[in-house]
Design a protein around this motif. Structure first.
Motif, mmCIF file in Angstrom:
data_model
loop_
_atom_site.group_PDB
_atom_site.id
_atom_site.type_symbol
_atom_site.label_atom_id
_atom_site.label_comp_id
_atom_site.label_asym_id
_atom_site.label_seq_id
_atom_site.Cartn_x
_atom_site.Cartn_y
_atom_site.Cartn_z
ATOM 1 N N UNK A 159 24.199 0.578 27.064
ATOM 2 C CA UNK A 159 23.305 -0.114 26.009
ATOM 3 C C UNK A 159 22.599 -1.104 26.676
ATOM 4 N N UNK A 160 23.320 -2.097 27.419
ATOM 5 C CA UNK A 160 22.921 -3.385 27.901
ATOM 6 C C UNK A 160 21.572 -3.105 28.796
ATOM 7 N N UNK A 161 21.771 -2.189 29.833
ATOM 8 C CA UNK A 161 20.725 -1.924 30.884
ATOM 9 C C UNK A 161 19.592 -1.441 29.929
ATOM 10 N N UNK A 162 19.569 -0.468 28.847
ATOM 11 C CA UNK A 162 18.531 0.156 28.018
ATOM 12 C C UNK A 162 17.720 -1.013 27.550
ATOM 13 N N UNK A 164 17.807 -4.246 28.097
ATOM 14 C CA UNK A 164 17.286 -5.147 28.965
ATOM 15 C C UNK A 164 15.840 -4.590 29.463
ATOM 16 N N UNK A 165 16.137 -3.199 29.832
ATOM 17 C CA UNK A 165 14.698 -2.594 30.399
ATOM 18 C C UNK A 165 13.429 -2.706 29.247
ATOM 19 N N UNK A 166 14.215 -2.473 27.927
ATOM 20 C CA UNK A 166 13.052 -2.692 26.986
ATOM 21 C C UNK A 166 12.437 -3.892 26.940
ATOM 22 N N UNK A 170 8.712 -4.830 28.040
ATOM 23 C CA UNK A 170 7.604 -5.553 27.056
ATOM 24 C C UNK A 170 7.003 -6.700 27.709
ATOM 25 N N UNK A 171 7.708 -7.577 28.656
ATOM 26 C CA UNK A 171 7.393 -8.708 29.109
ATOM 27 C C UNK A 171 6.195 -8.448 30.123
ATOM 28 N N UNK A 172 6.679 -7.410 31.096
ATOM 29 C CA UNK A 172 5.658 -7.256 32.385
ATOM 30 C C UNK A 172 6.115 -5.984 32.964
ATOM 31 N N UNK A 173 5.408 -4.896 32.956
ATOM 32 C CA UNK A 173 5.697 -3.560 33.512
ATOM 33 C C UNK A 173 5.667 -3.603 34.885
ATOM 34 N N UNK A 174 4.713 -4.192 35.615
ATOM 35 C CA UNK A 174 4.823 -4.260 37.151
ATOM 36 C C UNK A 174 6.040 -4.901 37.620
ATOM 37 N N UNK A 175 6.377 -6.259 37.114
ATOM 38 C CA UNK A 175 7.632 -6.552 37.778
ATOM 39 C C UNK A 175 9.018 -5.843 37.613
ATOM 40 N N UNK A 176 8.858 -5.239 36.193
ATOM 41 C CA UNK A 176 9.871 -4.356 35.885
ATOM 42 C C UNK A 176 9.955 -3.024 37.058
ATOM 43 N N UNK A 177 9.134 -2.827 37.351
ATOM 44 C CA UNK A 177 9.017 -1.532 38.484
ATOM 45 C C UNK A 177 9.395 -2.252 39.870
ATOM 46 N N UNK A 289 7.263 -19.686 33.026
ATOM 47 C CA UNK A 289 8.276 -19.221 32.104
ATOM 48 C C UNK A 289 8.537 -17.738 32.112
ATOM 49 N N UNK A 290 7.504 -16.935 32.190
ATOM 50 C CA UNK A 290 7.675 -15.570 32.422
ATOM 51 C C UNK A 290 8.632 -15.198 33.518
ATOM 52 N N UNK A 291 8.143 -15.694 34.781
ATOM 53 C CA UNK A 291 9.056 -15.489 36.040
ATOM 54 C C UNK A 291 10.594 -16.019 35.721
ATOM 55 N N UNK A 292 10.781 -17.110 35.076
ATOM 56 C CA UNK A 292 12.258 -17.602 34.824
ATOM 57 C C UNK A 292 12.989 -16.663 33.978
ATOM 58 N N UNK A 293 12.353 -16.295 32.806
ATOM 59 C CA UNK A 293 12.649 -15.349 31.932
ATOM 60 C C UNK A 293 13.042 -14.139 32.501
ATOM 61 N N UNK A 294 12.329 -13.573 33.287
ATOM 62 C CA UNK A 294 12.294 -12.293 34.201
ATOM 63 C C UNK A 294 13.746 -12.470 35.045
ATOM 64 N N UNK A 295 13.804 -13.247 35.686
ATOM 65 C CA UNK A 295 14.965 -13.558 36.513
ATOM 66 C C UNK A 295 16.158 -13.493 35.606
ATOM 67 N N UNK A 296 16.084 -13.971 34.602
ATOM 68 C CA UNK A 296 17.263 -13.941 33.504
ATOM 69 C C UNK A 296 17.724 -12.539 32.977
ATOM 70 N N UNK A 297 16.276 -11.904 32.748
ATOM 71 C CA UNK A 297 16.642 -10.489 32.445
ATOM 72 C C UNK A 297 17.338 -9.354 33.774
#
Length: 593
Positions: A159-162, A164-166, A170-177, A289-297
């Motif tokens: 659940x946590x992985x799913x 988190x991926x959502x 939502x924040x940035x598709x390319x960084x997620x990939x 802020x997005x980059x720091x948040x993304x590292x947290x995710x």
């Protein structure tokens, strides 16, 4: 058999298959409502955990640049509340899951113990008891972490992985990939390690079983060890067996720990990649802020992935033990109620052996075409050389084993056509291997008749002459005896076992060497009570002291798998055959001493 040794690895007779996990799920099923509650709490905690990096993003990109202190305090307060909520959820999860896991283990342990009690003597004859014991205790315990935390944590982490991926998409598709680019390496690593880990833990379970078997054997035979001053030799053997276990443990752990650092390294590399891509703006355009948040995710993503990897480790480890556990549970009892078995009605005590053939091993008959009929109330003595089949006859009557050919009947009912419980509750059995359980003497005598009163217990003890020594003990009938009755003499243990058998008030009484450890004087007293007790009962008596069986209705001389001679003491003595020779030899030996 080769398996009946502490230094021989057990061969796995039943390979693991995925249906075993379905069977494991059967034990989880009754606790689904409780598990569902925990899952709801975990999901809420995961959702609450996702707000932390998002609050940080808002604070860095919007609130702090605008110097909005009020909004910053509100966000900080919400973040603090979310942390308190997550802490409460963690506490609830730990307590609830531990209880559920231990309840599941208790159910599994009960199932295997219950099944063991229904397995035939042959199962226990062919295996060291230490190797059986370890399956009920140690192997079940190895599943503790898997069932207490692993299963729920797996669902929680998925659940946590799913979730988190959502948030990440939502924040940035390319960084997620970019964050998922190293996942294929992880899957390749898992596939490479799994077979090696399972085989390593199979070998570990073998060595653990061997060690447990030797410890059990050594404790059981400690008196013999000390009598023959074998302590040093046994310690050396123990050291060798223990060293094999240690080496197997180290090999298994080395394989198991390959996965965790691999996942950890992939996580670190992924974080470094995101920093590199975000700072260099390679194909992406993100704020600080997005980059720091993304590292947290990313941490929120890889932490549960690491946990899933640890669960997979536990699963592979547990597989080696599940194979052994379910192998034991799948052992089919040789002796069990037939589908059409009926309850044996109250019996009179007639016994018929009709052309009975029995063998423990193929091609070697212990009994070969045995025929006899015993009318109710007769006492039958079985004599003959060691290994002739005397104990086998009474084992077939009690249906501890089944005949290979012919039939054994009680009151005209084939013992294979009636339920075991209805057959054995109408028999009183005292086997050659006297066993006294830990507990009070009163409870030991009451073992076969739980509803018996204290007066009935004392009456039975008086008949077998056990009352005299019991009343002289410190606490009388409430005296607590140790495991296997180690604080009692061999003769005292036999008298207690005799009282236990007699208290059941059986129509058929079986005594296998019942007086072998009783002194001659006590035996004479015992015979006085037995003569009155045996009236109206069918009894089978095995005794090497022929003086104890002279008054039997019939004496069977068992030899060569058959009833070689049958008759009363006087009749057999007049024949001057095998029985006469046996009796005369024993008489001459006594006279010479």
């Amino acid at each position: 058999m080769a398996r009946n040794k502490f230094d021989v690895d057990e061969e796995l007779e039943q390979e693991f298959n995925w249906s075993h996990y379905k069977r494991l799920g059967g034990y989880v099923g009754p606790y689904k409502p409780a598990i569902l509650k925990v899952l709801v709490v975990i999901i809420l905690a995961n959702i609450a955990g996702m707000f932390g990096p998002y609050f940080m993003k808002i604070a860095i990109d919007e609130v702090i640049p605008q110097k909005n202190i009020q909004l910053l305090l509100i966000i900080s307060g919400l973040f603090f509340v979310s942390l308190l909520f997550i802490a409460w959820c963690m506490k609830y999860r730990i307590v609830a899951i531990t209880e559920i896991g231990q309840d599941i283990l208790k159910d599994m342990r009960y199932s295997i113990f219950e099944h063991l009690q229904r397995l035939p003597f042959s199962y226990f004859d062919n295996r060291p008891h230490g190797k059986i014991l370890i399956r009920v205790v140690n192997y079940i315990n190895t599943l503790s972490d898997l069932l207490s935390n692993g299963l729920i944590n797996l669902i929680s982490d998925v659940f946590s992985v799913v979730i988190t991926l959502v948030f990440m998409f939502f924040i940035d598709v390319k960084l997620t990939l970019y964050s998922l680019i190293l996942l294929p390496i992880l899957f390749v690593m898992v596939m490479y390690i799994k077979d090696k880990q399972r085989k390593a833990y199979q070998q570990l379970s073998n060595k653990q079983s061997n060690l447990n078997a030797y410890i059990h054997e050594s404790i059981s035979g400690i008196k013999i060890t000390q009598s023959f001053a074998r302590e040093e030799e046994n310690a050396q053997i123990f050291d060798e067996v223990s060293n094999e276990y240690r080496n197997a443990w180290m090999k298994a752990v080395k394989v198991q720990f390959l996965l965790w650092p691999g996942v950890q390294n992939i996580s670190v590399l992924t974080t470094s990649l995101i920093y590199f891509v975000g700072i260099r703006q390679i194909g992406v355009d993100v704020s600080t802020g997005t980059l720091i948040a993304f590292i947290g995710y990313i941490n929120n993503f890889w932490n549960p992935v690491i946990n899933i990897g640890n669960f997979y480790n536990s699963l592979i480890t547990a597989t080696a033990y599940l194979e052994r556990i379910f192998e034991t549970m799948d052992e089919v009892p040789d002796i069990q109620d037939a589908p059409t078995a009926k309850v044996l009605p109250p019996i009179q005590g007639q016994v018929d052996f009709e052309n009975v053939v029995f063998r423990y091993e193929p091609g070697k008959n212990i009994l070969d075409g045995v025929n006899f009929t015993i009318t109710p109330g007769q006492s039958i003595a079985l004599v003959g050389p060691t290994g002739a089949g005397k104990t086998t006859i009474i084992n077939l009557l009690s249906r501890f084993y089944d005949v290979n050919e012919g039939s054994v009947k009680v009151d005209g009912h084939d013992v294979r056509d009636v339920t075991l419980a209805s057959l054995r509750t109408q028999m009183g059995v005292m086997l050659q291997d006297t066993f006294v359980f830990s507990g009070t003497i009163l409870d030991n005598i009451r073992y076969g008749k739980l509803e018996a009163t204290e007066e009935e217990i004392i009456a039975a003890a008086k008949v077998v002459r056990a009352h005299d020594f019991i009343k002289d003990l410190k606490d009388g009938y409430q005296t607590v005896v140790e495991e296997r009755g180690s604080t009692l003499s061999a003769g005292q243990r036999q008298l207690i076992s005799f009282a236990r058998a007699l208290l059941a008030d059986p129509k058929i009484l079986i005594l296998d060497e019942a007086t072998s450890s009783i002194d001659t004087k006590t035996e004479e007293l015992l015979q006085e009570g037995l003569q009155q007790l045996l009236k109206g009962r069918t009894s089978f008596i095995i005794a090497h002291r022929l003086s104890t069986i002279k008054n039997s209705s019939q004496i069977f001389y068992v030899s060569g798998g058959k009833i070689a001679e049958a008759g009363t003491h006087e009749e057999l003595m007049a024949q001057k055959g095998l029985y006469h020779h046996l009796y005369q030899s024993q008489y001459d030996l006594i006279r010479a001493s």
